[in-house]
Write a protein that holds these residues in place. Structure first.
Motif, PDB file in Angstrom:
ATOM      1  N   THR A 178       0.830  -1.207   0.000  1.00  0.00           N
ATOM      2  CA  THR A 178       0.000   0.000   0.000  1.00  0.00           C
ATOM      3  C   THR A 178       0.864   1.257   0.000  1.00  0.00           C
ATOM      4  O   THR A 178       0.684   2.159  -0.839  1.00  0.00           O
ATOM      5  N   TYR A 179       1.815   1.326   0.913  1.00  0.00           N
ATOM      6  CA  TYR A 179       2.635   2.537   1.021  1.00  0.00           C
ATOM      7  C   TYR A 179       3.672   2.623  -0.097  1.00  0.00           C
ATOM      8  O   TYR A 179       4.050   3.724  -0.519  1.00  0.00           O
ATOM      9  N   LEU A 180       4.121   1.462  -0.594  1.00  0.00           N
ATOM     10  CA  LEU A 180       5.045   1.466  -1.726  1.00  0.00           C
ATOM     11  C   LEU A 180       4.398   2.091  -2.953  1.00  0.00           C
ATOM     12  O   LEU A 180       4.967   2.994  -3.588  1.00  0.00           O
ATOM     13  N   PHE A 181       3.190   1.616  -3.310  1.00  0.00           N
ATOM     14  CA  PHE A 181       2.561   2.096  -4.537  1.00  0.00           C
ATOM     15  C   PHE A 181       1.924   3.476  -4.357  1.00  0.00           C
ATOM     16  O   PHE A 181       1.870   4.261  -5.309  1.00  0.00           O
ATOM     17  N   ALA A 182       1.440   3.782  -3.166  1.00  0.00           N
ATOM     18  CA  ALA A 182       0.911   5.125  -2.924  1.00  0.00           C
ATOM     19  C   ALA A 182       2.018   6.163  -3.112  1.00  0.00           C
ATOM     20  O   ALA A 182       1.839   7.171  -3.807  1.00  0.00           O
ATOM     21  N   GLY A 183       3.178   5.895  -2.509  1.00  0.00           N
ATOM     22  CA  GLY A 183       4.306   6.796  -2.690  1.00  0.00           C
ATOM     23  C   GLY A 183       4.889   6.716  -4.085  1.00  0.00           C
ATOM     24  O   GLY A 183       5.340   7.722  -4.639  1.00  0.00           O
ATOM     25  N   GLY A 184       4.880   5.517  -4.686  1.00  0.00           N
ATOM     26  CA  GLY A 184       5.464   5.334  -6.004  1.00  0.00           C
ATOM     27  C   GLY A 184       4.751   6.125  -7.089  1.00  0.00           C
ATOM     28  O   GLY A 184       5.391   6.746  -7.942  1.00  0.00           O
ATOM     29  N   PHE A 185       3.416   6.120  -7.059  1.00  0.00           N
ATOM     30  CA  PHE A 185       2.676   6.880  -8.076  1.00  0.00           C
ATOM     31  C   PHE A 185       2.842   8.385  -7.863  1.00  0.00           C
ATOM     32  O   PHE A 185       2.896   9.152  -8.829  1.00  0.00           O
ATOM     33  N   SER A 186       2.928   8.803  -6.607  1.00  0.00           N
ATOM     34  CA  SER A 186       3.211  10.216  -6.355  1.00  0.00           C
ATOM     35  C   SER A 186       4.597  10.586  -6.876  1.00  0.00           C
ATOM     36  O   SER A 186       4.790  11.652  -7.479  1.00  0.00           O
ATOM     37  N   PHE A 187       5.567   9.695  -6.667  1.00  0.00           N
ATOM     38  CA  PHE A 187       6.932   9.923  -7.124  1.00  0.00           C
ATOM     39  C   PHE A 187       6.988  10.056  -8.645  1.00  0.00           C
ATOM     40  O   PHE A 187       7.862  10.734  -9.193  1.00  0.00           O
ATOM     41  N   CYS A 188       6.044   9.416  -9.339  1.00  0.00           N
ATOM     42  CA  CYS A 188       5.990   9.511 -10.806  1.00  0.00           C
ATOM     43  C   CYS A 188       5.849  10.958 -11.270  1.00  0.00           C
ATOM     44  O   CYS A 188       6.330  11.308 -12.353  1.00  0.00           O
ATOM     45  N   THR A 189       5.182  11.784 -10.472  1.00  0.00           N
ATOM     46  CA  THR A 189       4.991  13.172 -10.887  1.00  0.00           C
ATOM     47  C   THR A 189       6.326  13.894 -11.039  1.00  0.00           C
ATOM     48  O   THR A 189       6.466  14.797 -11.870  1.00  0.00           O
ATOM     49  N   LEU A 190       7.327  13.488 -10.239  1.00  0.00           N
ATOM     50  CA  LEU A 190       8.661  14.081 -10.367  1.00  0.00           C
ATOM     51  C   LEU A 190       9.277  13.722 -11.710  1.00  0.00           C
ATOM     52  O   LEU A 190       9.841  14.580 -12.411  1.00  0.00           O
ATOM     53  N   PHE A 191       9.176  12.455 -12.119  1.00  0.00           N
ATOM     54  CA  PHE A 191       9.732  12.024 -13.397  1.00  0.00           C
ATOM     55  C   PHE A 191       8.957  12.644 -14.563  1.00  0.00           C
ATOM     56  O   PHE A 191       9.537  12.954 -15.601  1.00  0.00           O
ATOM     57  N   ILE A 192       7.644  12.795 -14.394  1.00  0.00           N
ATOM     58  CA  ILE A 192       6.848  13.441 -15.444  1.00  0.00           C
ATOM     59  C   ILE A 192       7.310  14.884 -15.627  1.00  0.00           C
ATOM     60  O   ILE A 192       7.444  15.368 -16.757  1.00  0.00           O
ATOM     61  N   TYR A 193       7.564  15.542 -14.516  1.00  0.00           N
ATOM     62  CA  TYR A 193       8.080  16.915 -14.582  1.00  0.00           C
ATOM     63  C   TYR A 193       9.421  16.961 -15.313  1.00  0.00           C
ATOM     64  O   TYR A 193       9.640  17.811 -16.188  1.00  0.00           O
ATOM     65  N   VAL A 194      10.344  16.044 -14.967  1.00  0.00           N
ATOM     66  CA  VAL A 194      11.658  16.034 -15.609  1.00  0.00           C
ATOM     67  C   VAL A 194      11.516  15.790 -17.109  1.00  0.00           C
ATOM     68  O   VAL A 194      12.175  16.446 -17.927  1.00  0.00           O
TER      69      VAL A 194
ATOM     70  N   PRO B 263      -1.971  17.853 -21.475  1.00  0.00           N
ATOM     71  CA  PRO B 263      -1.813  16.402 -21.328  1.00  0.00           C
ATOM     72  C   PRO B 263      -0.724  16.015 -20.343  1.00  0.00           C
ATOM     73  O   PRO B 263      -0.847  15.013 -19.628  1.00  0.00           O
ATOM     74  N   ILE B 264       0.340  16.792 -20.264  1.00  0.00           N
ATOM     75  CA  ILE B 264       1.427  16.498 -19.321  1.00  0.00           C
ATOM     76  C   ILE B 264       0.932  16.643 -17.889  1.00  0.00           C
ATOM     77  O   ILE B 264       1.154  15.779 -17.037  1.00  0.00           O
ATOM     78  N   VAL B 265       0.233  17.744 -17.637  1.00  0.00           N
ATOM     79  CA  VAL B 265      -0.291  17.993 -16.293  1.00  0.00           C
ATOM     80  C   VAL B 265      -1.365  16.964 -15.948  1.00  0.00           C
ATOM     81  O   VAL B 265      -1.488  16.534 -14.792  1.00  0.00           O
ATOM     82  N   ALA B 266      -2.147  16.554 -16.957  1.00  0.00           N
ATOM     83  CA  ALA B 266      -3.192  15.559 -16.709  1.00  0.00           C
ATOM     84  C   ALA B 266      -2.603  14.233 -16.244  1.00  0.00           C
ATOM     85  O   ALA B 266      -3.138  13.577 -15.339  1.00  0.00           O
ATOM     86  N   VAL B 267      -1.469  13.815 -16.831  1.00  0.00           N
ATOM     87  CA  VAL B 267      -0.823  12.580 -16.394  1.00  0.00           C
ATOM     88  C   VAL B 267      -0.330  12.723 -14.958  1.00  0.00           C
ATOM     89  O   VAL B 267      -0.421  11.792 -14.157  1.00  0.00           O
ATOM     90  N   MET B 268       0.183  13.905 -14.619  1.00  0.00           N
ATOM     91  CA  MET B 268       0.585  14.174 -13.227  1.00  0.00           C
ATOM     92  C   MET B 268      -0.593  13.976 -12.277  1.00  0.00           C
ATOM     93  O   MET B 268      -0.484  13.315 -11.243  1.00  0.00           O
ATOM     94  N   ALA B 269      -1.722  14.567 -12.652  1.00  0.00           N
ATOM     95  CA  ALA B 269      -2.903  14.488 -11.792  1.00  0.00           C
ATOM     96  C   ALA B 269      -3.398  13.056 -11.648  1.00  0.00           C
ATOM     97  O   ALA B 269      -3.774  12.623 -10.554  1.00  0.00           O
ATOM     98  N   VAL B 270      -3.402  12.301 -12.743  1.00  0.00           N
ATOM     99  CA  VAL B 270      -3.848  10.911 -12.689  1.00  0.00           C
ATOM    100  C   VAL B 270      -2.965  10.107 -11.745  1.00  0.00           C
ATOM    101  O   VAL B 270      -3.456   9.320 -10.916  1.00  0.00           O
ATOM    102  N   CYS B 271      -1.647  10.300 -11.817  1.00  0.00           N
ATOM    103  CA  CYS B 271      -0.725   9.570 -10.936  1.00  0.00           C
ATOM    104  C   CYS B 271      -0.968   9.930  -9.469  1.00  0.00           C
ATOM    105  O   CYS B 271      -0.978   9.052  -8.599  1.00  0.00           O
ATOM    106  N   ALA B 272      -1.159  11.214  -9.189  1.00  0.00           N
ATOM    107  CA  ALA B 272      -1.419  11.631  -7.809  1.00  0.00           C
ATOM    108  C   ALA B 272      -2.720  11.030  -7.294  1.00  0.00           C
ATOM    109  O   ALA B 272      -2.789  10.548  -6.149  1.00  0.00           O
ATOM    110  N   LEU B 273      -3.757  11.039  -8.110  1.00  0.00           N
ATOM    111  CA  LEU B 273      -5.050  10.484  -7.696  1.00  0.00           C
ATOM    112  C   LEU B 273      -4.968   8.973  -7.489  1.00  0.00           C
ATOM    113  O   LEU B 273      -5.582   8.434  -6.556  1.00  0.00           O
ATOM    114  N   ILE B 274      -4.210   8.280  -8.337  1.00  0.00           N
ATOM    115  CA  ILE B 274      -4.027   6.832  -8.155  1.00  0.00           C
ATOM    116  C   ILE B 274      -3.319   6.567  -6.828  1.00  0.00           C
ATOM    117  O   ILE B 274      -3.682   5.656  -6.078  1.00  0.00           O
ATOM    118  N   GLY B 275      -2.308   7.372  -6.527  1.00  0.00           N
ATOM    119  CA  GLY B 275      -1.593   7.198  -5.270  1.00  0.00           C
ATOM    120  C   GLY B 275      -2.501   7.349  -4.063  1.00  0.00           C
ATOM    121  O   GLY B 275      -2.453   6.540  -3.123  1.00  0.00           O
TER     122      GLY B 275
END
Length: 409
Positions: free
Chosen positions: A223-239, A378-390
């Protein structure tokens, strides 16, 4: 079963230990960021394109994702330091190999093995944090390590650019070899051994797979691995998406983009240090729940604003700064809570954490790269989807979290 609240042999000099663990965690970020300014030189020397040189970055990411799966069992079987010193030695040797690579294909393959050596550093560092410090302090220690990691986006491209411009791109890899040789020496002299070798850990493929499967059956860890992992994706999306947003959409100069990149990294680094203070008063689970909720709200507002085209460059920088600041709270607390749920096979758990986070982030950033976006929506939308999944994973995986969120509302 939760981990005990204390450790049998705490380090005698926590500052030097934390500093060394932080230095270990900078190896791959430096190996990625430091040679980026030299892409043009490398392409010219080998008579190829920068896109072809970019494959050396892809192979490094592949090594970062796959390597931890091998090191996890080794760190449990032989103790923390022998696999760590082996991996760092491999990194130094392959860095020297990169200097004398006869062609781009050799460089690309050497970067794979360089990553397979260097990736042990962050896996071992996380395992040692869990070994040497009590669970209640884990999130604070990880936050301090993030402060060291944050030096990479601030310094590595600048140092790499200066070295490449004055001495040539080969010297970038010479500097990497020298830096990691120094870190290897620090690890030998300053790091405690951590958890002793466990001869009951099998290195046969099937038992290793069973160990990983058993860890993945730990609901708290997952639970905590994937919750944090999807949030962490927003950093890579930004990069991945920031060059498109700032240079293609807002038409900023590369120099200005570099300054914005450094400024935004302050949000991630600074919030991770604020987290050290916040952890004194609130438990990691509560901080994580609030930070994920705030990140989802910010991301949703960002998508709406991007779709309505209401953000200029200043508003965009502000929104990304807030999103990255949330990660500074989410990352340390999700990692600490996940690792604290393990009582054994901590090296394998740390390896799975690294593999899962980097694997998720690599896939998502590849999706962003293939969007060929002409607007930032679309870039920001992927960020939002990852945060919501987390956030959804956190709520669904931990019913108490859902109840607490409802009560808070």
């Amino acid at each position: 079963m939760s981990a005990p609240d204390s450790v049998p042999n705490p380090p005698k000099n926590p500052f030097l230990v934390i500093f060394t663990l932080g230095a270990l965690s900078t190896i791959s970020p430096f190996a990625i960021d430091m040679y980026l300014p030299a892409f043009g030189q490398i392409a010219k020397d080998y008579g190829t394109t920068t896109a072809h040189v970019g494959l050396s970055l892809s192979t490094y990411f592949a090594g970062m994702a796959l390597g931890p799966l091998f090191y996890g069992p080794l760190l449990d079987r032989f103790g923390r330091k022998p696999p760590l010193l082996f991996g760092l030695g491999l990194f130094v040797l392959t860095s020297l190999g990169c200097i004398v690579s006869p062609n781009i294909e050799t460089l690309i393959w050497l970067r794979l093995f360089q990553a397979l050596g260097g990736c042990v550093a962050s896996v071992a560092a996380m395992a040692l944090v869990r070994d040497l410090f009590p669970p209640k302090d884990t999130a604070k220690i990880i936050s301090l390590i993030i402060l060291t990691i944050g030096v990479s986006p601030l310094l590595a491209p600048t140092i790499g650019g200066v070295v490449a411009a004055t001495l040539g791109w080969h010297w970038v890899f010479a500097f990497l070899a020298a830096i990691v040789a120094l870190i290897l020496t620090l690890a030998m002299l300053l790091l405690p051994a951590g958890k002793p070798a466990d001869t009951s850990v099998s290195l046969a493929p099937w038992p290793i797979i069973k160990t990983f499967a058993g860890i993945y059956r730990n609901r708290t860890f997952v639970t905590y691995l994937f919750a944090g992992g999807f949030s962490f994706c927003t950093l890579f999306i930004y990069v991945s998406g920031s060059p498109v947003i700032f240079m293609d959409i807002f038409h900023l100069k590369p120099e200005t983009y570099g300054l914005i990149f450094a400024l935004l990294s302050v949000g991630f680094i600074g919030s991770s240090q604020v987290n050290v203070i916040v952890n004194r008063y609130f438990p990691s689970k509560q901080i994580l729940r609030v930070a994920l909720t705030v990140q989802c709200i910010i991301a949703t507002l960002f998508v709406i604003g991007a779709w309505l085209n209401v953000f200029n460059v200043y508003g965009t920088v502000a929104m990304i700064f807030l999103l990255l600041s949330c990660i500074g709270f989410i990352g340390p607390n999700s990692s600490a809570t996940a690792l604290s749920s393990l009582t054994r096979d901590i090296g394998s758990g740390s390896a799975l954490m690294s593999f899962t986070q980097i694997g998720l982030a690599t896939v998502v950033s590849a999706v962003v790269s293939n969007l060929h976006a002409t607007t930032m929506t679309p870039i920001v939308a992927v960020m939002a989807v990852c945060a919501l999944i987390g956030l959804a994973i956190l709520i669904l995986g931990n019913p108490k979290s859902a109840a607490a969120t409802t009560d808070a509302a």
